[in-house]
Design a protein around this motif. Structure first.
Motif, PDB file in Angstrom:
ATOM      1  N   ARG A   1      68.577  63.008   3.045  1.00 18.00           N
ATOM      2  CA  ARG A   1      67.635  62.129   2.346  1.00 18.00           C
ATOM      3  C   ARG A   1      66.497  61.712   3.301  1.00 18.00           C
ATOM      4  NH1 ARG A   1      72.568  60.272   1.746  1.00 18.00           N
ATOM      5  NH2 ARG A   1      72.162  58.501   3.110  1.00 18.00           N
ATOM      6  N   PRO A   2      65.642  62.633   3.701  1.00 21.56           N
ATOM      7  CA  PRO A   2      64.553  62.243   4.605  1.00 21.56           C
ATOM      8  C   PRO A   2      63.651  61.198   3.962  1.00 21.56           C
ATOM      9  CG  PRO A   2      64.333  64.547   3.903  1.00 21.56           C
ATOM     10  CD  PRO A   2      65.609  64.054   3.337  1.00 21.56           C
ATOM     11  N   ALA A   3      63.335  60.146   4.718  1.00 22.53           N
ATOM     12  CA  ALA A   3      62.525  59.052   4.194  1.00 22.53           C
ATOM     13  C   ALA A   3      61.097  59.519   3.918  1.00 22.53           C
ATOM     14  CB  ALA A   3      62.513  57.894   5.185  1.00 22.53           C
ATOM     15  N   ARG A   4      60.532  59.015   2.822  1.00 25.13           N
ATOM     16  CA  ARG A   4      59.168  59.398   2.443  1.00 25.13           C
ATOM     17  C   ARG A   4      58.185  59.096   3.567  1.00 25.13           C
ATOM     18  NH1 ARG A   4      54.517  56.774   0.709  1.00 25.13           N
ATOM     19  NH2 ARG A   4      55.553  54.769   0.964  1.00 25.13           N
ATOM     20  N   GLU A   5      58.283  57.898   4.146  1.00 29.00           N
ATOM     21  CA  GLU A   5      57.341  57.518   5.198  1.00 29.00           C
ATOM     22  C   GLU A   5      57.411  58.473   6.384  1.00 29.00           C
ATOM     23  OE1 GLU A   5      58.297  53.787   2.900  1.00 29.00           O
ATOM     24  OE2 GLU A   5      59.360  55.551   3.611  1.00 29.00           O
ATOM     25  N   ALA A   6      58.622  58.855   6.764  1.00 30.37           N
ATOM     26  CA  ALA A   6      58.780  59.753   7.896  1.00 30.37           C
ATOM     27  C   ALA A   6      58.146  61.111   7.612  1.00 30.37           C
ATOM     28  CB  ALA A   6      60.258  59.917   8.243  1.00 30.37           C
ATOM     29  N   VAL A   7      58.397  61.648   6.427  1.00 27.16           N
ATOM     30  CA  VAL A   7      57.862  62.962   6.073  1.00 27.16           C
ATOM     31  C   VAL A   7      56.337  62.926   6.035  1.00 27.16           C
ATOM     32  CG1 VAL A   7      57.750  64.703   4.245  1.00 27.16           C
ATOM     33  CG2 VAL A   7      59.946  63.638   4.824  1.00 27.16           C
TER      34      VAL A   7
ATOM     35  N   ARG B   1      50.999  63.937   8.846  1.00 23.32           N
ATOM     36  CA  ARG B   1      49.712  63.417   9.323  1.00 23.32           C
ATOM     37  C   ARG B   1      49.484  63.699  10.807  1.00 23.32           C
ATOM     38  NH1 ARG B   1      47.871  57.645   6.986  1.00 23.32           N
ATOM     39  NH2 ARG B   1      48.028  58.043   4.740  1.00 23.32           N
ATOM     40  N   ILE B   2      50.531  63.559  11.601  1.00 17.70           N
ATOM     41  CA  ILE B   2      50.360  63.701  13.055  1.00 17.70           C
ATOM     42  C   ILE B   2      50.771  65.085  13.563  1.00 17.70           C
ATOM     43  CG2 ILE B   2      50.699  61.225  13.377  1.00 17.70           C
ATOM     44  CD1 ILE B   2      53.489  61.808  14.441  1.00 17.70           C
ATOM     45  N   GLY B   3      51.172  65.958  12.622  1.00 14.62           N
ATOM     46  CA  GLY B   3      51.535  67.313  12.996  1.00 14.62           C
ATOM     47  C   GLY B   3      52.863  67.425  13.708  1.00 14.62           C
ATOM     48  N   ALA B   4      53.783  66.478  13.439  1.00 18.13           N
ATOM     49  CA  ALA B   4      55.090  66.498  14.091  1.00 18.13           C
ATOM     50  C   ALA B   4      56.045  67.437  13.364  1.00 18.13           C
ATOM     51  CB  ALA B   4      55.687  65.094  14.131  1.00 18.13           C
ATOM     52  N   GLU B   5      56.913  68.053  14.119  1.00 17.78           N
ATOM     53  CA  GLU B   5      57.960  68.909  13.564  1.00 17.78           C
ATOM     54  C   GLU B   5      59.117  68.045  13.076  1.00 17.78           C
ATOM     55  OE1 GLU B   5      61.245  72.202  15.133  1.00 17.78           O
ATOM     56  OE2 GLU B   5      59.661  71.457  16.475  1.00 17.78           O
ATOM     57  N   LEU B   6      59.636  68.314  11.884  1.00 15.81           N
ATOM     58  CA  LEU B   6      60.788  67.599  11.352  1.00 15.81           C
ATOM     59  C   LEU B   6      62.068  68.229  11.884  1.00 15.81           C
ATOM     60  CD1 LEU B   6      59.781  67.015   7.612  1.00 15.81           C
ATOM     61  CD2 LEU B   6      59.701  65.371   9.493  1.00 15.81           C
ATOM     62  N   VAL B   7      62.979  67.392  12.357  1.00 16.01           N
ATOM     63  CA  VAL B   7      64.265  67.849  12.888  1.00 16.01           C
ATOM     64  C   VAL B   7      65.374  67.157  12.099  1.00 16.01           C
ATOM     65  CG1 VAL B   7      65.744  68.031  14.920  1.00 16.01           C
ATOM     66  CG2 VAL B   7      63.245  68.116  15.182  1.00 16.01           C
ATOM     67  N   PRO B   8      65.982  67.840  11.121  1.00 13.92           N
ATOM     68  CA  PRO B   8      67.048  67.218  10.346  1.00 13.92           C
ATOM     69  C   PRO B   8      68.280  66.963  11.212  1.00 13.92           C
ATOM     70  CG  PRO B   8      66.164  69.167   9.235  1.00 13.92           C
ATOM     71  CD  PRO B   8      65.650  69.188  10.635  1.00 13.92           C
ATOM     72  N   MET B   9      68.898  65.785  11.035  1.00 13.86           N
ATOM     73  CA  MET B   9      70.048  65.421  11.853  1.00 13.86           C
ATOM     74  C   MET B   9      70.884  64.411  11.090  1.00 13.86           C
ATOM     75  SD  MET B   9      69.921  64.354  15.895  1.00 13.86           S
ATOM     76  CE  MET B   9      69.028  65.868  16.300  1.00 13.86           C
TER      77      MET B   9
ATOM     78  N   ALA C   1      64.204  65.292  20.536  1.00 11.91           N
ATOM     79  CA  ALA C   1      63.255  64.729  19.577  1.00 11.91           C
ATOM     80  C   ALA C   1      62.420  63.686  20.299  1.00 11.91           C
ATOM     81  CB  ALA C   1      63.982  64.118  18.381  1.00 11.91           C
ATOM     82  N   ASP C   2      61.399  63.167  19.588  1.00  8.50           N
ATOM     83  CA  ASP C   2      60.487  62.199  20.187  1.00  8.50           C
ATOM     84  C   ASP C   2      60.308  60.949  19.340  1.00  8.50           C
ATOM     85  OD1 ASP C   2      59.503  64.141  22.351  1.00  8.50           O
ATOM     86  OD2 ASP C   2      59.075  65.217  20.485  1.00  8.50           O
ATOM     87  N   ILE C   3      60.592  61.036  18.044  1.00 11.00           N
ATOM     88  CA  ILE C   3      60.373  59.911  17.130  1.00 11.00           C
ATOM     89  C   ILE C   3      61.546  59.819  16.162  1.00 11.00           C
ATOM     90  CG2 ILE C   3      58.827  58.885  15.388  1.00 11.00           C
ATOM     91  CD1 ILE C   3      56.669  60.913  16.429  1.00 11.00           C
ATOM     92  N   TYR C   4      62.028  58.614  15.965  1.00 10.25           N
ATOM     93  CA  TYR C   4      63.003  58.340  14.907  1.00 10.25           C
ATOM     94  C   TYR C   4      62.416  57.211  14.068  1.00 10.25           C
ATOM     95  CZ  TYR C   4      67.377  56.849  12.629  1.00 10.25           C
ATOM     96  OH  TYR C   4      68.333  56.489  11.708  1.00 10.25           O
ATOM     97  N   LEU C   5      61.954  57.554  12.880  1.00 10.57           N
ATOM     98  CA  LEU C   5      61.385  56.589  11.947  1.00 10.57           C
ATOM     99  C   LEU C   5      62.259  56.593  10.697  1.00 10.57           C
ATOM    100  CD1 LEU C   5      57.611  56.381  10.939  1.00 10.57           C
ATOM    101  CD2 LEU C   5      59.452  55.788   9.392  1.00 10.57           C
ATOM    102  N   HIS C   6      62.849  55.430  10.405  1.00 13.21           N
ATOM    103  CA  HIS C   6      63.756  55.345   9.257  1.00 13.21           C
ATOM    104  C   HIS C   6      63.340  54.196   8.357  1.00 13.21           C
ATOM    105  CE1 HIS C   6      67.497  55.715   6.982  1.00 13.21           C
ATOM    106  NE2 HIS C   6      67.501  54.391   6.968  1.00 13.21           N
ATOM    107  N   SER C   7      63.309  54.445   7.054  1.00 15.63           N
ATOM    108  CA  SER C   7      62.953  53.393   6.106  1.00 15.63           C
ATOM    109  C   SER C   7      63.827  53.432   4.856  1.00 15.63           C
ATOM    110  CB  SER C   7      61.479  53.527   5.697  1.00 15.63           C
ATOM    111  OG  SER C   7      61.243  54.817   5.122  1.00 15.63           O
ATOM    112  N   GLY C   8      64.927  54.135   4.928  1.00 11.02           N
ATOM    113  CA  GLY C   8      65.745  54.339   3.738  1.00 11.02           C
ATOM    114  C   GLY C   8      66.919  53.398   3.581  1.00 11.02           C
ATOM    115  N   GLY C   9      67.007  52.345   4.408  1.00 17.12           N
ATOM    116  CA  GLY C   9      68.107  51.396   4.296  1.00 17.12           C
ATOM    117  C   GLY C   9      69.187  51.632   5.331  1.00 17.12           C
TER     118      GLY C   9
END
Length: 251
Positions: free
Chosen positions: A148-154, A159-167, A182-190
């Protein structure tokens, strides 16, 4: 023995032992599917709760797998644990699950240990033994949920050209930054306090930026244990990412 251990050493020791117990439960071959996740959760939780009450009887305690009676709110020092973070991944014999053991003092995440028992050789990353962070790559990588990748993260990754790494687990995602995966962990899904407390303590000790996605501090041992979002990243990227979050249109 436990009385002579520092809080950080105790957290690391208990996370490592719980991880070995979980591997033994899975290797027994008795459980599978949901019953494996349940058996693992209960076994690790029982060990961690009893061990912490024995080792630190004057502290509060919050665990995902233990009903909270509210007494933790009377304590300045509160241990916050997640016996199995990433139950699905644990049941699937993947590497991206974790054991979290952390200590909040005055609501602040000051001590943490995150065990990654499924990693090669087993790993425990801890707040008192920070590692040298790998250099950032030319293209940033953002860890997101496998399912369930968060909308904000995707959207921000695009926007910044980052590669998505599912985990899988939150702990595995946070530790992936320290391990150079990885370099960024952005979570907004609860999430809840036990999902992030120990990982945040470890990440902060490694010099990473940790906050809510509006930039406010992460606070623990609150009456409401819901803590729905967070951002963990290199400090030099935090301002840019927070600005991108503020610029996102409403869902």
């Amino acid at each position: 023995m436990s009385a002579s251990l520092t809080d950080a050493a105790l957290a690391a020791h208990l996370a490592a032992v719980a991880g070995r117990l979980l591997l033994e439960v899975r290797a027994s071959g008795i459980f599978s599917g949901k019953s494996l996740g349940l058996a693992g959760d209960q076994t690790a939780n029982q060990f961690l709760v009893h061990a912490l009450r024995e080792a630190r009887p004057d502290d509060g305690l919050l665990s995902e797998e233990m009903k909270c009676d509210g007494t933790r709110l009377l304590h300045e020092r509160v241990w916050i644990v997640d016996p199995v973070d990433g139950t699905r991944e644990y049941g699937e014999a993947r590497a991206d699950w974790a054991v979290h053991v952390g200590l909040a003092v005055g609501g602040n995440p000051v001590v943490g240990a995150v065990a990654l028992p499924g990693a090669e050789g087993g790993l425990v990353l801890r707040s008192d033994q920070p590692r040298l962070l790998p250099l950032a790559p030319d293209r940033l990588r953002m860890v997101v949920s496998r399912t369930r990748p968060a909308r904000e993260a995707v959207e921000i990754a695009a926007r910044i050209g980052a590669e998505l790494v599912p985990m899988g687990s939150a702990g595995a995602k946070a530790m992936a930054i320290i391990l150079g995966q990885a370099d960024i962990y952005l979570h907004s899904g609860g999430q809840y306090e036990w999902d992030s407390m120990a990982p945040v303590a470890v990440a902060l000790a490694h010099g990473l930026h940790c906050s809510r996605i509006d930039g406010s501090p992460l606070r623990y041992n609150q009456p409401d244990v819901a803590l729905p979002d967070l951002l963990i990243c290199r400090r030099e990227d935090a301002g840019m990412i927070l600005e991108q979050i503020r610029d996102l249109p409403p869902a």
